[in-house]
Scaffold this active site. Structure first.
Site, short mmCIF file in Angstrom:
data_model
loop_
_atom_site.label_atom_id
_atom_site.label_comp_id
_atom_site.label_asym_id
_atom_site.label_seq_id
_atom_site.Cartn_x
_atom_site.Cartn_y
_atom_site.Cartn_z
N GLY A 120 -8.17 -2.81 93.40
CA GLY A 120 -7.16 -1.76 93.25
C GLY A 120 -5.77 -2.32 93.14
O GLY A 120 -5.57 -3.52 92.89
N ASN A 121 -4.79 -1.46 93.31
CA ASN A 121 -3.39 -1.88 93.27
C ASN A 121 -2.58 -1.04 94.24
O ASN A 121 -3.12 -0.16 94.92
CB ASN A 121 -2.84 -1.78 91.84
CG ASN A 121 -2.95 -0.38 91.27
OD1 ASN A 121 -2.32 0.55 91.74
ND2 ASN A 121 -3.79 -0.24 90.24
N ARG A 122 -1.28 -1.29 94.31
CA ARG A 122 -0.44 -0.70 95.34
C ARG A 122 0.22 0.62 94.94
O ARG A 122 1.03 1.15 95.68
CB ARG A 122 0.65 -1.69 95.74
CG ARG A 122 0.13 -2.99 96.35
CD ARG A 122 1.27 -3.90 96.77
NE ARG A 122 0.79 -5.19 97.26
CZ ARG A 122 0.40 -5.41 98.52
NH1 ARG A 122 0.44 -4.42 99.40
NH2 ARG A 122 -0.04 -6.60 98.87
N SER A 123 -0.09 1.15 93.78
CA SER A 123 0.58 2.36 93.33
C SER A 123 0.27 3.55 94.25
O SER A 123 -0.90 3.82 94.56
CB SER A 123 0.17 2.70 91.90
OG SER A 123 0.78 3.89 91.48
#
Length: 406
Positions: free
Chosen positions: A212-215
């Protein structure tokens, strides 16, 4: 935040109609009064069966009336609507929407709606069948054609055990929409359909783990909310966003990049503009494990990755080859270094009209309430947007989009 920048506080009329969601209007009233607004509550007779007059008077600090005959010497049926900076009806029942659409004025609220020359916001709440009835849909269309902002109700638990569309949007979200309306932004997206993607996609490794990512989705939500304020119909494709959706947006929840692709392409069939603000994973695991991967050695097997579909580039290619799709395509580029150079390269590669380039990392952009960016355009322009609330950047993007719409 106190909205009062001068001697006169913004005057808001809060109309409350007779639905079970009337109790939620108390929270909306509190948000208005605590942020410096002068609020006059105008309930219908039926609303007082749910929340009594003393409650509205105590929370607003103003007298409460339902009839045009109350304080007749002050001509309230004319004065209240004429003096208002905003009229918001929450909840707005099917009955009130019908009376407002047909110009019926049989109580103080409907008289106020006829005399108001300020923006009017309706936040409907009713059972799903009532919202979907052709008569209600026609009344909503009439009110929107006349310039009122009629939010779509939320999907969720209704009275009793039923679930569906018809729930009053959260008071905080109604308040944010109303703040935007009070800011005086143009209604230059009225009659337009826009698609906004938000959040960050997740690519499953096994039932427990994902890439995933931090958005957080904050910028995408700001884009959706400000588009609603400017009159657009909004489809929000939200990837793993846990924050409340903007009141009035149609929300499609997705998890992975492939799910987002399907949702975005479908929603864009009749869209005037699309803004791809979501952080979409470039790669996904080549293999999904049905069971949790166990730790069997100090050196785990490597995870082989394959490329995900490039949604933004596909939108550009489709439009270039067939003319199908939105008239304006906007992408986002989150960069950590060589920000502008990478942005220019991405703009050319993706085939979009506008590219919002922002620096991320070390407390920048992801999960923060503010943002700064440079908006690059395919015709060579570059617009610098200084650091400020994400709503400010969103409005600047819509300024540029509206100027490019046919």
């Amino acid at each position: 935040m106190n909205e009062n920048s001068g001697a006169r506080r913004p005057f808001v009329v809060l109309g409350v109609s007779g639905g079970i969601a009337a109790y939620k209007a108390c929270e909306l009233l509190r948000l208005f009064t605590e942020s410096g607004h002068d609020v006059r509550v105008v309930p219908t007779r039926q609303a007082l069966r749910f929340v009594g007059e003393p409650t509205w008077a105590a929370l607003s600090g103003n007298p409460v009336s339902t009839e045009v005959w109350d304080d007749a010497h002050e001509v309230p049926h004319v004065r209240v609507g004429r003096d208002a900076d905003l009229v918001v009806v929450a909840p707005a029942t099917a009955d009130v929407l019908a009376r407002a659409a047909h110009g019926i004025a049989d109580d103080l609220l409907t008289n106020t709606l006829l005399t108001a020359r300020c923006p009017v916001v309706f936040a409907p709440a009713m059972h799903t069948e009532m919202w979907e009835h052709p008569a209600t849909r026609a009344n909503v269309a009439t009110l929107r054609e006349r310039g009122a902002l009629v939010l779509d109700p939320a999907v969720g638990r209704l009275t009793g055990a039923d679930t569906g569309r018809g729930r009053l949007p959260e008071p905080e979200e109604i308040f944010q929409i109303c703040r935007g309306v009070l800011s005086g932004r143009p209604r230059d997206l009225a009659g337009r359909h826009v698609v906004v993607s938000a959040g960050g996609t997740r690519e499953a490794i096994d039932p427990v783990r994902f890439i995933g990512n931090r958005s957080s989705g904050l910028q995408g939500l700001a884009l959706a909310r400000t588009a609603l304020v400017r009159g657009a119909g909004v489809t929000l494709v939200a990837a793993n966003v846990t924050l409340p959706a903007p009141a009035g947006a149609e929300v499609i929840a997705v998890e992975s990049a492939r799910e987002m692709r399907e949702a975005v392409l479908s929603a864009c069939r009749d869209a005037d503009a699309v803004v791809m603000a979501a952080a979409v994973a470039d790669f996904r695991p080549a293999e999904y494990h049905d069971n949790k991967i166990k730790k069997t050695s100090a050196e785990p097997d490597p995870i082989r990755l394959v490329e995900n579909p490039d949604i933004l580039a596909e939108l550009g290619r489709r439009r270039a080859s067939s003319g199908e799709g939105p008239a304006v395509i906007v992408g986002f580029a989150a960069e950590t270094d060589d920000v502008l150079a990478n942005g220019h390269a991405k703009l050319k590669r993706k085939g979009c009209d506008l590219l919002v380039v922002n620096q991320v990392g070390a407390g920048l952009a992801f999960g923060t309430p503010d943002n700064a960016a440079v908006v690059l355009s395919a015709d060579g322009d570059a617009v610098d947007v200084p650091r400020g609330p994400k709503e400010d950047l969103a409005h600047r993007v819509w300024d540029l989009v509206a100027a490019r719409l046919p």
